[in-house]
Design an enzyme around this catalytic site. Structure first.
Site, PDB file in Angstrom:
ATOM      1  N   CYS A 148      -0.469   0.590   4.848  1.00  0.00           N
ATOM      2  CA  CYS A 148      -0.034   0.909   3.491  1.00  0.00           C
ATOM      3  C   CYS A 148      -0.971   1.894   2.793  1.00  0.00           C
ATOM      4  O   CYS A 148      -2.160   1.615   2.639  1.00  0.00           O
ATOM      5  CB  CYS A 148       0.053  -0.390   2.685  1.00  0.00           C
ATOM      6  SG  CYS A 148       0.401  -0.135   0.934  1.00  0.00           S
TER       7      CYS A 148
ATOM      8  N   THR B 249       3.843  -7.722  -2.384  1.00  0.00           N
ATOM      9  CA  THR B 249       3.285  -6.423  -2.041  1.00  0.00           C
ATOM     10  C   THR B 249       1.778  -6.469  -1.820  1.00  0.00           C
ATOM     11  O   THR B 249       1.081  -7.372  -2.277  1.00  0.00           O
ATOM     12  CB  THR B 249       3.587  -5.413  -3.164  1.00  0.00           C
ATOM     13  OG1 THR B 249       2.941  -5.852  -4.375  1.00  0.00           O
ATOM     14  CG2 THR B 249       5.084  -5.305  -3.415  1.00  0.00           C
ATOM     15  N   VAL B 250       1.298  -5.441  -1.122  1.00  0.00           N
ATOM     16  CA  VAL B 250      -0.130  -5.150  -1.030  1.00  0.00           C
ATOM     17  C   VAL B 250      -0.346  -3.756  -1.629  1.00  0.00           C
ATOM     18  O   VAL B 250       0.566  -2.945  -1.617  1.00  0.00           O
ATOM     19  CB  VAL B 250      -0.623  -5.180   0.439  1.00  0.00           C
ATOM     20  CG1 VAL B 250      -0.589  -6.584   0.989  1.00  0.00           C
ATOM     21  CG2 VAL B 250       0.166  -4.225   1.337  1.00  0.00           C
TER      22      VAL B 250
ATOM     23  N   TYR C 116       8.161   9.003   0.070  1.00  0.00           N
ATOM     24  CA  TYR C 116       9.090   7.871   0.163  1.00  0.00           C
ATOM     25  C   TYR C 116      10.473   8.251  -0.355  1.00  0.00           C
ATOM     26  O   TYR C 116      11.484   7.771   0.156  1.00  0.00           O
ATOM     27  CB  TYR C 116       8.529   6.669  -0.611  1.00  0.00           C
ATOM     28  CG  TYR C 116       7.422   5.968   0.132  1.00  0.00           C
ATOM     29  CD1 TYR C 116       7.688   4.901   0.977  1.00  0.00           C
ATOM     30  CD2 TYR C 116       6.100   6.406   0.022  1.00  0.00           C
ATOM     31  CE1 TYR C 116       6.667   4.271   1.676  1.00  0.00           C
ATOM     32  CE2 TYR C 116       5.077   5.782   0.717  1.00  0.00           C
ATOM     33  CZ  TYR C 116       5.373   4.715   1.551  1.00  0.00           C
ATOM     34  OH  TYR C 116       4.364   4.102   2.258  1.00  0.00           O
TER      35      TYR C 116
ATOM     36  N   TRP D 136       4.642  -9.329   5.384  1.00  0.00           N
ATOM     37  CA  TRP D 136       3.217  -9.320   5.708  1.00  0.00           C
ATOM     38  C   TRP D 136       2.796 -10.712   6.142  1.00  0.00           C
ATOM     39  O   TRP D 136       3.018 -11.677   5.416  1.00  0.00           O
ATOM     40  CB  TRP D 136       2.401  -8.890   4.489  1.00  0.00           C
ATOM     41  CG  TRP D 136       2.626  -7.475   4.061  1.00  0.00           C
ATOM     42  CD1 TRP D 136       3.271  -7.046   2.942  1.00  0.00           C
ATOM     43  CD2 TRP D 136       2.175  -6.288   4.735  1.00  0.00           C
ATOM     44  NE1 TRP D 136       3.277  -5.675   2.877  1.00  0.00           N
ATOM     45  CE2 TRP D 136       2.601  -5.179   3.974  1.00  0.00           C
ATOM     46  CE3 TRP D 136       1.464  -6.057   5.910  1.00  0.00           C
ATOM     47  CZ2 TRP D 136       2.342  -3.871   4.336  1.00  0.00           C
ATOM     48  CZ3 TRP D 136       1.200  -4.735   6.282  1.00  0.00           C
ATOM     49  CH2 TRP D 136       1.635  -3.670   5.501  1.00  0.00           C
TER      50      TRP D 136
END
Length: 433
Positions: free
Chosen positions: A147, A223-224, A287, A179
């Site tokens: 990421c 999320t991370v 993206y 994840w």
């Protein structure tokens, strides 16, 4: 600033009402398969080749690796149905329609879009509202190595010398895109604590379970990077820019390099100005290319991306870094996208007008930052390529990982960049490690 984080693509919510619960089998079960004989309109005789369809052929095959068995079965079915010919047009169009429908469902989870097909990144749920607890081990960082948003946090953590003060758990992409935490791999290159492994703070199996520990639970995108408040057992923040700002200036009492300032007061306005260019045009721009769900959305995104890269190339022809002679948070934010550009975005996200190596100033600038002490150790190119090519199933159904570009070999990235001529300040005085 909009959200900047990485999430799972098909399991981003902990809700059990996901529209995709299992992958459909590509062919009907062989136990129900009945050969269909098609006779040409003007044929007078038909010869049926002898075939063995004993139950053991399909139900009790000789032991062999799953991939070999699956391949043999598909080959046998294909030969039986089509012989040496291509599949019939009706079958091709039917499969194509079914795949397109399934792709749109999966993409709605991976990359929500507006009615025009433009990718609309969801906003981060947890933002920093004030100071954080400045005690060693009071915060725990969750990241995933593929990421770019999590990579920002790792770079600033390293430059500030916060490795001991802010421990890290490194998650891996799971088969379903979520994840998850696994046993660490076997012996390999020494990378300190930046290897995928177990959850060191909460001993959970995956990131969704960690988010679920917070008061009141959680059912949103997991999320991370994510900063966990150990004392409160709660999510402190999952917005990458907030995290790198607090790492830069909010934990100086714990940092081994408190003198390093990536956002000095006199440059804050210029840093924010560059971020308003970089985020939509490059960080999120790649993206918007890769996740576009219409040709019009893709065309607009790719034009904006390369228009922004052209502007940055021009700026970096006259300045060592974006804000002059000092490395800043704006450079960190740009670097983590650039270092992935030729590896994944150029190929997988269709950012194909140019490669980064075709921009001499941008490529040299990327190598310049890579060579800052401790930055290279935050880059794991194998993990980056695995994370995109082998786990972004809707974009790469075959899971085939291409060869790594020669320009991204470690030795190549340490080739002289000659960018010090653009700055009166040496890298050694910028980052004292």
């Amino acid at each position: 600033m909009s959200s900047s984080s990485c999430s799972s693509w098909c399991s981003s919510s902990s809700s059990a009402s996901s529209p995709i619960s299992a992958s459909p089998a590509p062919f009907p079960s062989t136990s129900k398969f009945k050969p269909i004989l098609t006779i040409a309109p003007h044929a007078t005789t038909t010869t049926i080749p002898k075939m063995s369809l004993k139950p053991r052929d399909f139900h009790n095959p000789a032991p062999q690796p799953p991939s070999s068995s699956s391949s043999s079965l598909l080959t046998a079915l294909s030969a039986l149905l089509f012989g040496p010919s291509l599949p019939p047009g009706l079958l091709v169009s039917s499969v194509r329609s079914a795949w397109t429908a399934a792709w749109r469902v999966m993409m709605s989870q991976l990359a929500p879009s507006d009615p025009s097909g433009r990718y609309a990144r969801p906003a981060s749920r947890f933002r920093l509202a004030g100071p954080v607890a400045p005690r060693p081990g009071g915060l725990h960082l969750y990241v995933g190595l593929p990421c770019p948003w999590a990579h920002r946090a790792l770079v600033v953590r390293a430059l500030k010398g916060l490795e001991e003060a802010v421990p890290v758990s490194v998650a891996s992409p799971g088969a379903d895109g979520s994840w998850e935490f696994r046993d660490p791999p076997g012996p390999g290159p020494e990378r300190g604590d930046l290897v995928p492994g177990r959850d060191k703070a909460n001993k959970r199996r995956n990131l969704r379970e960690v988010y679920g520990l917070r008061r009141g639970g959680y059912s949103g995108r997991c999320t991370v990077p994510m900063l966990w408040d150990v004392d409160r057992s709660d999510v402190a923040c999952n917005e990458s820019y907030d995290i790198i700002k607090v790492f830069n200036s909010g934990l100086n009492g714990l940092a081994r390099n408190p003198e390093v300032d990536l956002s000095p007061p006199e440059l804050e306005a210029e840093i924010e100005e560059w971020n308003r260019v970089i985020y939509p045009g490059v960080n999120n721009g790649v993206y918007r290319c890769g996740f576009a769900q219409s040709q019009e959305a893709y065309d607009a995104a790719v034009d904006e991306l390369f228009g922004t890269l052209d502007r940055l190339e021009d700026r970096l022809s006259r300045s060592r870094y974006l804000c002059g002679s000092r490395l800043t948070l704006a450079d960190v934010c740009l670097f983590t996208t650039l270092v992935r550009f030729d590896l994944v975005y150029n190929v997988l996200f269709k950012c194909t007008k140019k490669k980064l190596v075709e921009y001499p100033n941008l490529h040299g600038y990327m190598r310049d930052i890579y060579q800052v002490p401790k930055v290279a150790a935050t880059c794991d190119f194998d993990a980056i390529m695995d994370g995109y090519y082998r786990f972004l199933f809707p974009l790469n159904p075959g899971n085939i990982k291409p060869a790594m570009p020669a320009a991204f070999a470690h030795d190549a990235l340490f080739e002289p960049h000659d960018r010090a001529r653009l700055s009166s300040q040496s890298r050694g005085t910028l980052v004292n490690t």
